[in-house]
Each structure stands twice: as C-alpha cells, then as structure tokens.
Design an enzyme around this catalytic site. Structure first.
Site, PDB file in Angstrom:
ATOM      1  N   HIS A   1      86.288  85.460 -13.381  1.00  0.00           N
ATOM      2  CA  HIS A   1      86.894  84.450 -14.283  1.00  0.00           C
ATOM      3  C   HIS A   1      86.869  84.994 -15.703  1.00  0.00           C
ATOM      4  O   HIS A   1      85.800  85.176 -16.284  1.00  0.00           O
ATOM      5  CB  HIS A   1      86.120  83.132 -14.235  1.00  0.00           C
ATOM      6  CG  HIS A   1      86.718  82.078 -15.108  1.00  0.00           C
ATOM      7  ND1 HIS A   1      87.060  80.837 -14.642  1.00  0.00           N
ATOM      8  CD2 HIS A   1      87.050  82.067 -16.423  1.00  0.00           C
ATOM      9  CE1 HIS A   1      87.567  80.113 -15.616  1.00  0.00           C
ATOM     10  NE2 HIS A   1      87.570  80.844 -16.720  1.00  0.00           N
ATOM     11  N   HIS A  23      89.285  85.571 -19.648  1.00  0.00           N
ATOM     12  CA  HIS A  23      90.458  85.400 -20.512  1.00  0.00           C
ATOM     13  C   HIS A  23      90.702  86.677 -21.307  1.00  0.00           C
ATOM     14  O   HIS A  23      89.820  87.127 -22.038  1.00  0.00           O
ATOM     15  CB  HIS A  23      90.231  84.243 -21.495  1.00  0.00           C
ATOM     16  CG  HIS A  23      89.981  82.943 -20.802  1.00  0.00           C
ATOM     17  ND1 HIS A  23      90.967  82.029 -20.536  1.00  0.00           N
ATOM     18  CD2 HIS A  23      88.836  82.419 -20.286  1.00  0.00           C
ATOM     19  CE1 HIS A  23      90.450  80.991 -19.892  1.00  0.00           C
ATOM     20  NE2 HIS A  23      89.151  81.205 -19.731  1.00  0.00           N
ATOM     21  N   ARG A  73      93.805  86.963 -23.137  1.00  0.00           N
ATOM     22  CA  ARG A  73      94.829  86.679 -24.162  1.00  0.00           C
ATOM     23  C   ARG A  73      95.999  87.650 -24.003  1.00  0.00           C
ATOM     24  O   ARG A  73      96.219  88.188 -22.932  1.00  0.00           O
ATOM     25  CB  ARG A  73      94.251  86.744 -25.597  1.00  0.00           C
ATOM     26  CG  ARG A  73      92.913  86.054 -25.784  1.00  0.00           C
ATOM     27  CD  ARG A  73      92.945  84.606 -25.363  1.00  0.00           C
ATOM     28  NE  ARG A  73      91.696  83.939 -25.723  1.00  0.00           N
ATOM     29  CZ  ARG A  73      91.267  82.826 -25.172  1.00  0.00           C
ATOM     30  NH1 ARG A  73      91.961  82.242 -24.211  1.00  0.00           N
ATOM     31  NH2 ARG A  73      90.146  82.270 -25.560  1.00  0.00           N
ATOM     32  N   ASN A 109      95.997  80.893 -19.135  1.00  0.00           N
ATOM     33  CA  ASN A 109      96.241  79.889 -20.196  1.00  0.00           C
ATOM     34  C   ASN A 109      96.691  80.537 -21.502  1.00  0.00           C
ATOM     35  O   ASN A 109      96.103  80.333 -22.554  1.00  0.00           O
ATOM     36  CB  ASN A 109      95.001  79.006 -20.412  1.00  0.00           C
ATOM     37  CG  ASN A 109      93.788  79.771 -20.874  1.00  0.00           C
ATOM     38  OD1 ASN A 109      93.641  80.958 -20.579  1.00  0.00           O
ATOM     39  ND2 ASN A 109      92.904  79.110 -21.598  1.00  0.00           N
ATOM     40  N   LYS A 119      95.388  78.390 -10.756  1.00  0.00           N
ATOM     41  CA  LYS A 119      94.379  77.742 -11.595  1.00  0.00           C
ATOM     42  C   LYS A 119      94.774  76.310 -11.920  1.00  0.00           C
ATOM     43  O   LYS A 119      95.873  76.058 -12.411  1.00  0.00           O
ATOM     44  CB  LYS A 119      94.237  78.549 -12.897  1.00  0.00           C
ATOM     45  CG  LYS A 119      93.311  77.911 -13.926  1.00  0.00           C
ATOM     46  CD  LYS A 119      91.846  77.983 -13.515  1.00  0.00           C
ATOM     47  CE  LYS A 119      90.979  77.183 -14.459  1.00  0.00           C
ATOM     48  NZ  LYS A 119      90.080  77.979 -15.272  1.00  0.00           N
ATOM     49  N   HIS A 134      89.200  74.190 -13.175  1.00  0.00           N
ATOM     50  CA  HIS A 134      88.446  73.765 -14.367  1.00  0.00           C
ATOM     51  C   HIS A 134      88.016  72.330 -14.101  1.00  0.00           C
ATOM     52  O   HIS A 134      88.841  71.418 -14.139  1.00  0.00           O
ATOM     53  CB  HIS A 134      89.304  73.859 -15.634  1.00  0.00           C
ATOM     54  CG  HIS A 134      88.520  73.510 -16.866  1.00  0.00           C
ATOM     55  ND1 HIS A 134      88.118  74.440 -17.799  1.00  0.00           N
ATOM     56  CD2 HIS A 134      88.011  72.321 -17.290  1.00  0.00           C
ATOM     57  CE1 HIS A 134      87.406  73.844 -18.742  1.00  0.00           C
ATOM     58  NE2 HIS A 134      87.328  72.556 -18.467  1.00  0.00           N
ATOM     59  N   HIS A 183      82.968  78.133 -13.684  1.00  0.00           N
ATOM     60  CA  HIS A 183      81.991  77.985 -14.777  1.00  0.00           C
ATOM     61  C   HIS A 183      81.203  76.668 -14.705  1.00  0.00           C
ATOM     62  O   HIS A 183      81.255  75.848 -15.619  1.00  0.00           O
ATOM     63  CB  HIS A 183      82.639  78.133 -16.150  1.00  0.00           C
ATOM     64  CG  HIS A 183      83.969  77.467 -16.343  1.00  0.00           C
ATOM     65  ND1 HIS A 183      84.194  76.143 -16.058  1.00  0.00           N
ATOM     66  CD2 HIS A 183      85.151  77.943 -16.796  1.00  0.00           C
ATOM     67  CE1 HIS A 183      85.443  75.850 -16.334  1.00  0.00           C
ATOM     68  NE2 HIS A 183      86.046  76.924 -16.776  1.00  0.00           N
ATOM     69  N   LEU A 242      83.774  75.442 -23.291  1.00  0.00           N
ATOM     70  CA  LEU A 242      83.993  74.329 -22.365  1.00  0.00           C
ATOM     71  C   LEU A 242      83.979  74.834 -20.933  1.00  0.00           C
ATOM     72  O   LEU A 242      84.576  75.881 -20.670  1.00  0.00           O
ATOM     73  CB  LEU A 242      85.343  73.656 -22.655  1.00  0.00           C
ATOM     74  CG  LEU A 242      85.359  72.807 -23.945  1.00  0.00           C
ATOM     75  CD1 LEU A 242      86.775  72.365 -24.266  1.00  0.00           C
ATOM     76  CD2 LEU A 242      84.432  71.596 -23.806  1.00  0.00           C
ATOM     77  N   ASP A 260      83.905  83.962 -17.856  1.00  0.00           N
ATOM     78  CA  ASP A 260      84.669  83.080 -18.747  1.00  0.00           C
ATOM     79  C   ASP A 260      84.719  83.639 -20.163  1.00  0.00           C
ATOM     80  O   ASP A 260      84.813  82.874 -21.131  1.00  0.00           O
ATOM     81  CB  ASP A 260      84.115  81.652 -18.743  1.00  0.00           C
ATOM     82  CG  ASP A 260      85.147  80.647 -19.280  1.00  0.00           C
ATOM     83  OD1 ASP A 260      86.344  80.982 -19.316  1.00  0.00           O
ATOM     84  OD2 ASP A 260      84.745  79.540 -19.660  1.00  0.00           O
ATOM     85  N   HIS A 308      88.033  84.229 -29.270  1.00  0.00           N
ATOM     86  CA  HIS A 308      88.773  83.542 -30.334  1.00  0.00           C
ATOM     87  C   HIS A 308      88.382  84.246 -31.622  1.00  0.00           C
ATOM     88  O   HIS A 308      87.203  84.602 -31.799  1.00  0.00           O
ATOM     89  CB  HIS A 308      88.362  82.066 -30.449  1.00  0.00           C
ATOM     90  CG  HIS A 308      88.851  81.217 -29.314  1.00  0.00           C
ATOM     91  ND1 HIS A 308      90.112  80.704 -29.239  1.00  0.00           N
ATOM     92  CD2 HIS A 308      88.204  80.791 -28.199  1.00  0.00           C
ATOM     93  CE1 HIS A 308      90.246  79.986 -28.127  1.00  0.00           C
ATOM     94  NE2 HIS A 308      89.101  80.034 -27.470  1.00  0.00           N
ATOM     95  N   ALA A 328      87.079  76.366 -28.480  1.00  0.00           N
ATOM     96  CA  ALA A 328      86.073  76.517 -27.429  1.00  0.00           C
ATOM     97  C   ALA A 328      86.212  77.892 -26.792  1.00  0.00           C
ATOM     98  O   ALA A 328      87.310  78.296 -26.423  1.00  0.00           O
ATOM     99  CB  ALA A 328      86.271  75.445 -26.368  1.00  0.00           C
TER     100      ALA A 328
HETATM  101  O1  DOR Z   1      85.429  77.630 -23.591  1.00  0.00           O
HETATM  102  C1  DOR Z   1      86.475  77.804 -23.010  1.00  0.00           C
HETATM  103  N1  DOR Z   1      87.407  78.660 -23.486  1.00  0.00           N
HETATM  104  N2  DOR Z   1      86.702  77.129 -21.898  1.00  0.00           N
HETATM  105  C2  DOR Z   1      87.888  77.154 -21.283  1.00  0.00           C
HETATM  106  O2  DOR Z   1      88.035  76.489 -20.306  1.00  0.00           O
HETATM  107  C3  DOR Z   1      89.012  77.933 -21.854  1.00  0.00           C
HETATM  108  C4  DOR Z   1      88.535  79.011 -22.697  1.00  0.00           C
HETATM  109  C5  DOR Z   1      89.612  79.592 -23.587  1.00  0.00           C
HETATM  110  O3  DOR Z   1      90.699  79.897 -23.088  1.00  0.00           O
HETATM  111  O4  DOR Z   1      89.357  79.764 -24.781  1.00  0.00           O
HETATM  112 ZN    ZN Z   2      87.920  80.041 -18.568  1.00  0.00          ZN
END
Ligand code: DOR
Ligand code: ZN
Length: 347
Positions: free
Chosen positions: A16, A18, A20, A44, A102, A139, A177, A222, A250, A254, A266
């Site tokens: 799992h 991300h 970007r 996402n 997802k 999620h 998560h 999150l 996860d 950011h 988050a």
């Molecule tokens: O903390 C999180 N960040 N939880 C998520 O479910 C998405 C993720 C994000 O894409 O930043």
């Molecule tokens: Zn995630």
C-alpha cells in the site's frame, strides 16, 4: 537468545503506497524501489486513476522513474467510483494491468471526492470482482459528520465492511492501514478472504504524538493514530505470525508547506526508512523471526503472487534520519525525522 546483528530475508514488497505524479513521483520512487521489489500503488491522483488505460499510462510513468539497474515493479490499482465499468475493471485485471481495485468512501481522505458515495451503488462491480478473484483494497472509514474521527474505522466495520462480506463471502478484501483493536478482532475472526495491511507509523505512535506539546502535522495521517491500547493491539497482530497481516507503508508524501498549514494534509512519508522502521518494532516485540513473513511472504500469499527470489540484508547501525528530503517541487519531512534508527538496509 541474543538478537542478531544482521537479518537476511526475501526481498519485501509494499502492499500500500502513494507515489503521486510528476516531479514528486520522480523524487520518491527511488526510495521505495531501493527497498521493495513491488508495491501496490494507490490511484488517488488528481484526477484519479479510474480506468485500465489510465492505470497503464500511470504505470509507465512510474517505471520511467525507477533508477537504472534497479528491479522494481509497480502493481496498479483502479479507483472505484459510483460509475466504474465492471467490464473495464475485469479486462484490466485479466490482462495483468490491474492487480486490485481501491474503495475510497467519498470524502474519507486525500483526493477521495470522486470515491464511492454508497457501497450498494457498486454491488455489480464488487460481484464481478468476487467472481474473477480480483482483490478489493478498502479505506475503512465512514465519512458521516456525526461520527467522531477516532471512531470512524470501528463504525465502518459495523456499517459497511461486515455487511459487505456477509453479502459477498467470496470477495477478497484487504482492510488497509488498520488502526484499531476492533479492526484486528474483525480480521482475526473473518475468513481467509480477509486480510489487512499495517503501516509503520501505526505501530510506532499513538494519538499523543500528534497533539502533546504542540500540533505535529507530520504525525497526522488517515486513519488517524488512535489510543495506546490500539497501537498495542496492532503490534501484537503484526508480530503474531498470522498470515492475514502484511506490510503496507501507506507512505504518502505531501510537501512540507502543505502539511504545515492551517489545513494540513493527511499523510506520512515513511518510504526512505520503511524497513528499518518496521524492523525496530519487530525487535522491540521479540519477533525478529516473524519479520520475513510480515514483510515478504504474507502479502504475496494473499495476492496469489510469487514471493520474490532475491534477498535483502538489514544490519545493525546507528542511522540519523534527516529532517527533510527532496520531494521534487518542494521538500518533504520523512517519518522519524531527526531521530536515530538502529538498523540499516545493506546496499
Ligand atoms: O494519510 C493519508 N494520506 N491517508 C490516506 O488515506 C491517503 C493518503 C494520501 O494520499 O495522502
Ligand atoms: Zn493510503
């Protein structure tokens, strides 16, 4: 028995993650590719990766960002919406472009506005997934304004997940998560078709880390970290040896300014030292001998994919974690920033 100074395991995967897109993606992919052979990549983006062709194009952009000479395979997911076409999804899975789909409840987290507004609206899609054995990554938080943020996972189990699995007992579900004892109890008592990923941060921190002594935006993700009893339950589950739990970082970069803002994003960026962070927990729990199962065996087992043939070695070392790292267009603060870790992945 004394703890070993090195540990060699089959190369792990991250189930799992991300990445970007664009400059940020190019900056963060090398961290994951250094540690893991494969990763389940979350869809996402903005706009989200909702179709097989979008996932194929995104996969190619990720592959182009893998450093030369490094073997790394992104495993793609499609972002479910109220309008997902079951034929496109099935074709994506059967052709090998998609590994999973997802489910984001609409409004649950970063870029989830196009997510599913009511699970019953995608019954046809989920039935098709159950039929073809396509895994569903979930999620697991409700989004109702009247549910306290710390209760959203537990309420999701009652209102959405338990009824879903009751309706579709063949559906293969990864509860992503997880952050609560309720989730552990649910996964433990469910059938073999239900598994869960656990992040490093939810094994290391409880909600005090976000709020005591000042607001700590880099500890905010999150589902949000919960009380200590939940952290302890997660540590027990991860190190239990149960095949239902596996590694999913996860990692969610950011940029610093987007976290340190009046409405901070988050997400915790843990990719640079993910294995070292998890191994610290397994050592503290006296479970180094179960680390390989969690990191390298249980995930492929659930996803019905081969385990990796090559190995990695982690060795004892005193590693300072930098306060920030390159995030492409801006800097990103990694998990454990400013701390020292006691393990290092051997190059
Ligand atoms: O903390 C999180 N960040 N939880 C998520 O479910 C998405 C993720 C994000 O894409 O930043
Ligand atoms: Zn995630």
């Amino acid at each position: 028995m004394a703890s070993p100074d090195t540990i060699t395991i089959r190369r792990p995967d991250d189930w799992h993650l991300h990445f970007r897109d664009g400059e940020t993606m190019r900056a963060v992919v090398p961290h994951t590719a250094r540690q893991f052979a494969r990763a389940i990549v979350m869809p996402n983006l903005s706009p989200p990766v909702t179709t097989t062709s979008m996932a194929a194009a995104y996969r190619d952009r990720i592959v182009a960002a893998v450093p030369a000479g490094v073997a790394f395979t992104p495993l793609m997911t499609a972002y479910l919406t109220d309008d997902t076409d079951p034929d496109d999804l099935a074709q994506g899975f059967e052709s090998g472009v998609l590994t999973a789909a997802k489910l984001y409840p609409a409004g649950a987290t970063t870029n989830s506005a196009s997510g599913v507004t009511d699970i019953r609206k995608i019954d046809r899609v989920l039935e098709r997934m159950a039929e073809i054995g396509m895994p569903l990554c979930v999620h697991g938080e409700v989004t109702s304004a009247d549910i306290d943020i710390f209760d959203r996972e537990a309420v999701f189990i009652e209102r959405v997940l338990a009824p879903l699995i009751e309706r579709m007992p063949e559906l293969r579900v990864i509860f992503e998560h997880i952050t609560t004892r309720q989730a552990v109890d649910f996964v433990d008592s469910a059938g073999e078709n239900v598994a869960a990923t656990i992040t490093p941060q939810h094994l290391h921190i409880n909600r005090n880390a976000i709020l005591v002594g000042g607001i700590r935006p880099h500890m905010y993700c999150l589902p949000v970290a919960k009380r200590e009893e939940h952290r302890l339950g997660l540590r027990k589950a991860a190190t239990s040896g149960s095949a239902k739990y596996f590694l999913g970082t996860d990692s969610a970069p950011h940029h610093r300014h987007a976290k340190e803002s009046d409405c901070g994003c988050a997400g915790i960026f843990n990719a640079p030292f993910a294995l070292e962070s998890y191994l610290t927990v397994f050592e503290e729990e006296g479970a180094i001998d179960r680390f390989e199962a969690f990191a390298s065996l249980n995930g492929p087992g659930f996803y019905r994919l081969p385990v990796n043939e090559d190995e990695v070695t982690l060795e004892r070392a005193d590693i300072p974690v930098p306060y920030e790292v390159d995030g492409g267009d801006a800097r990103v603060v990694p998990f454990h920033a400013g701390e020292r870790l006691g393990w290092r992945l051997r190059a």
